[in-house]
Design a protein around this motif. Structure first.
Motif, mmCIF file in Angstrom:
data_model
loop_
_atom_site.group_PDB
_atom_site.id
_atom_site.type_symbol
_atom_site.label_atom_id
_atom_site.label_comp_id
_atom_site.label_asym_id
_atom_site.label_seq_id
_atom_site.Cartn_x
_atom_site.Cartn_y
_atom_site.Cartn_z
ATOM 1 N N THR A 10 119.514 18.188 108.697
ATOM 2 C CA THR A 10 118.339 18.925 108.204
ATOM 3 C C THR A 10 117.505 18.073 107.244
ATOM 4 O O THR A 10 116.374 18.416 106.945
ATOM 5 C CB THR A 10 118.729 20.243 107.484
ATOM 6 O OG1 THR A 10 119.462 19.929 106.297
ATOM 7 C CG2 THR A 10 119.525 21.167 108.382
ATOM 8 N N HIS A 11 118.065 16.956 106.766
ATOM 9 C CA HIS A 11 117.310 16.098 105.829
ATOM 10 C C HIS A 11 116.429 15.138 106.603
ATOM 11 O O HIS A 11 116.879 14.074 107.020
ATOM 12 C CB HIS A 11 118.264 15.356 104.892
ATOM 13 C CG HIS A 11 118.939 16.291 103.944
ATOM 14 N ND1 HIS A 11 118.476 16.522 102.662
ATOM 15 C CD2 HIS A 11 120.010 17.098 104.117
ATOM 16 C CE1 HIS A 11 119.241 17.422 102.080
ATOM 17 N NE2 HIS A 11 120.185 17.779 102.937
ATOM 18 N N ILE A 12 115.190 15.545 106.802
ATOM 19 C CA ILE A 12 114.309 14.793 107.695
ATOM 20 C C ILE A 12 113.265 13.967 106.971
ATOM 21 O O ILE A 12 112.532 13.216 107.584
ATOM 22 C CB ILE A 12 113.622 15.732 108.707
ATOM 23 C CG1 ILE A 12 112.868 16.827 107.966
ATOM 24 C CG2 ILE A 12 114.647 16.337 109.663
ATOM 25 C CD1 ILE A 12 111.957 17.650 108.870
ATOM 26 N N GLY A 13 113.158 14.127 105.639
ATOM 27 C CA GLY A 13 112.154 13.372 104.875
ATOM 28 C C GLY A 13 112.357 11.872 105.058
ATOM 29 O O GLY A 13 113.466 11.385 104.914
ATOM 30 N N ASN A 33 115.335 9.241 100.528
ATOM 31 C CA ASN A 33 116.013 10.348 101.207
ATOM 32 C C ASN A 33 117.385 10.609 100.586
ATOM 33 O O ASN A 33 117.775 11.756 100.370
ATOM 34 C CB ASN A 33 116.126 9.999 102.702
ATOM 35 C CG ASN A 33 116.780 11.088 103.512
ATOM 36 O OD1 ASN A 33 117.951 11.378 103.302
ATOM 37 N ND2 ASN A 33 116.045 11.680 104.435
ATOM 38 N N ASP A 44 116.981 12.318 97.228
ATOM 39 C CA ASP A 44 116.551 13.693 97.426
ATOM 40 C C ASP A 44 117.734 14.561 97.902
ATOM 41 O O ASP A 44 117.916 15.696 97.460
ATOM 42 C CB ASP A 44 115.431 13.720 98.468
ATOM 43 C CG ASP A 44 114.698 15.032 98.435
ATOM 44 O OD1 ASP A 44 113.761 15.136 97.623
ATOM 45 O OD2 ASP A 44 115.070 15.949 99.186
ATOM 46 N N GLN A 103 120.078 18.173 96.390
ATOM 47 C CA GLN A 103 120.496 19.405 97.097
ATOM 48 C C GLN A 103 122.008 19.489 97.232
ATOM 49 O O GLN A 103 122.608 20.537 97.032
ATOM 50 C CB GLN A 103 119.914 19.427 98.516
ATOM 51 C CG GLN A 103 118.430 19.591 98.611
ATOM 52 C CD GLN A 103 117.965 20.971 98.190
ATOM 53 O OE1 GLN A 103 118.753 21.870 97.913
ATOM 54 N NE2 GLN A 103 116.658 21.128 98.091
ATOM 55 N N ARG A 104 122.608 18.353 97.596
ATOM 56 C CA ARG A 104 123.990 18.422 98.084
ATOM 57 C C ARG A 104 125.058 18.088 97.055
ATOM 58 O O ARG A 104 126.240 18.224 97.350
ATOM 59 C CB ARG A 104 124.137 17.526 99.315
ATOM 60 C CG ARG A 104 123.136 17.848 100.415
ATOM 61 C CD ARG A 104 123.267 19.268 100.897
ATOM 62 N NE ARG A 104 122.428 19.509 102.068
ATOM 63 C CZ ARG A 104 122.540 20.555 102.865
ATOM 64 N NH1 ARG A 104 123.458 21.471 102.635
ATOM 65 N NH2 ARG A 104 121.737 20.709 103.897
ATOM 66 N N ARG A 160 126.695 24.619 94.377
ATOM 67 C CA ARG A 160 126.587 25.699 95.357
ATOM 68 C C ARG A 160 126.521 25.172 96.783
ATOM 69 O O ARG A 160 126.555 25.938 97.741
ATOM 70 C CB ARG A 160 125.362 26.567 95.057
ATOM 71 C CG ARG A 160 125.473 27.299 93.728
ATOM 72 C CD ARG A 160 124.737 28.614 93.738
ATOM 73 N NE ARG A 160 125.232 29.529 94.742
ATOM 74 C CZ ARG A 160 124.550 29.918 95.812
ATOM 75 N NH1 ARG A 160 123.347 29.471 96.037
ATOM 76 N NH2 ARG A 160 125.069 30.766 96.674
ATOM 77 N N ALA A 161 126.392 23.860 96.945
ATOM 78 C CA ALA A 161 126.353 23.275 98.296
ATOM 79 C C ALA A 161 127.742 23.378 98.928
ATOM 80 O O ALA A 161 128.749 23.486 98.235
ATOM 81 C CB ALA A 161 125.895 21.826 98.228
ATOM 82 N N GLU A 215 118.503 27.510 91.215
ATOM 83 C CA GLU A 215 119.164 28.361 92.219
ATOM 84 C C GLU A 215 119.178 29.820 91.760
ATOM 85 O O GLU A 215 119.355 30.098 90.571
ATOM 86 C CB GLU A 215 120.611 27.895 92.440
ATOM 87 C CG GLU A 215 120.748 26.612 93.240
ATOM 88 C CD GLU A 215 120.534 26.804 94.741
ATOM 89 O OE1 GLU A 215 120.855 27.898 95.257
ATOM 90 O OE2 GLU A 215 120.048 25.868 95.386
#
Ligand SMILES: Cc1cc2nc3c(=O)[nH]c(=O)nc-3n(C[C@H](O)[C@H](O)[C@H](O)COP(=O)(O)OP(=O)(O)OC[C@H]3O[C@@H](n4cnc5c(N)ncnc54)[C@H](O)[C@@H]3O)c2cc1C
Length: 226
Positions: A74-77, A158, A161, A165-166, A170-171, A213
């Motif tokens: 899902t990490h497309i940047g 990337n 970034d 998130q990860r 909570r990931a 979050e």
């Protein structure tokens, strides 16, 4: 658990490279390695993110679940790219798989989990050997917990970034653990990587100074101070 192999195409001295690229545009002395390093560090500290995109990261990732790799995608940047182990050419009648700790902690659950995997393997073998069903069709049965292997290529922007998130508490646990595996391997590559990993690979709350979050883990306060 999984394994990360950093490929030789990965930029070994990311800060120096970033400083060299920026130096071209600033009329700087790009022959001087120390100046390049300092300029690169300055770009990182000042948030001049575009130079991060010159830093290449290529790796083989294996032994992680197809499920976590699905999330990785899902990490497309920055237009990363990757290849994944084929479900057409490889025989999956005896695949390796991930057993979550929560399942391992529960005897009955673990038994049922193993039984289910064993059933899938038996059926896979039966369809392949007795019914000559093509592998690409049998692959429909494969579980997301099956281990897979990919060859991945992306840039530092990337990666940073993704950390935000990860590395978040909570990931998903496997993703977090995979991120730690990747960062450990990158950190071993050079002092420059070790510096970046230690100072810049952090969850978003650390960067923002608060947790964005909805359901916070409590590591950092929410924006309203609660
Ligand atoms: C607790 C938690 C729960 C999650 N739950 C789910 C879930 O249920 N389902 C799910 O699918 N994902 C889930 N995720 C993953 C998450 O929401 C994102 O899908 C994932 O992090 C990748 O997207 P990204 O924007 O963060 O990264 P990237 O796609 O790498 O993008 C990075 C940045 O690049 C820029 N960018 C990227 N693409 C574009 C574009 N097309 N146009 C313009 N700019 C672009 C943006 O600035 C973006 O912020 C979860 C993550 C967490 C931490």
């Amino acid at each position: 658990m999984g394994k990360i192999i950093i490929l030789e195409e990965t930029t070994k001295h990311p800060l120096t490279l970033m400083g060299q690229r920026a130096g071209v545009c600033w009329g700087g002395n790009i022959q001087d390695k120390d100046k390049n390093y300092k300029r690169g560090l300055d770009c990182l500290e000042s948030g001049h993110g575009r130079v991060l995109e010159y830093v290449n990261v290529e790796m083989v990732m294996e032994g992680y679940s197809a499920r976590v790799i699905r999330e990785w995608y899902t990490h497309i940047g920055g237009a990363p790219t990757r290849l994944q182990a084929s479900t057409r050419y490889i025989n999956y009648s005896d695949f390796d798989y991930i057993v979550p700790q929560s399942v391992k902690n529960h005897k009955e659950a673990e038994m049922r989990y193993e039984k289910c995997i064993s059933e899938i393997k038996d059926c896979t073998r039966y369809l392949l050997e007795e019914c000559q069903i093509p592998r690409e069709d049998i692959a429909m049965l494969l579980p997301l917990g099956m281990q897979t292997k990919i060859v991945d290529k992306r840039n530092l922007r990337n990666i940073l970034d993704m950390c935000q998130q990860r590395l978040c508490n909570r990931a998903n646990w496997e993703y977090r653990s995979m991120m730690h595996d990747i960062l450990a391997e990158l950190g071993r590559l050079s002092d420059e990587w070790a510096y970046i990993v230690e100072h810049y690979c952090e969850p978003k709350c650390k960067k923002l100074g608060y947790c964005p979050e909805k359901n916070s883990c409590g590591l950092m306060k929410k924006r309203d101070g609660k």
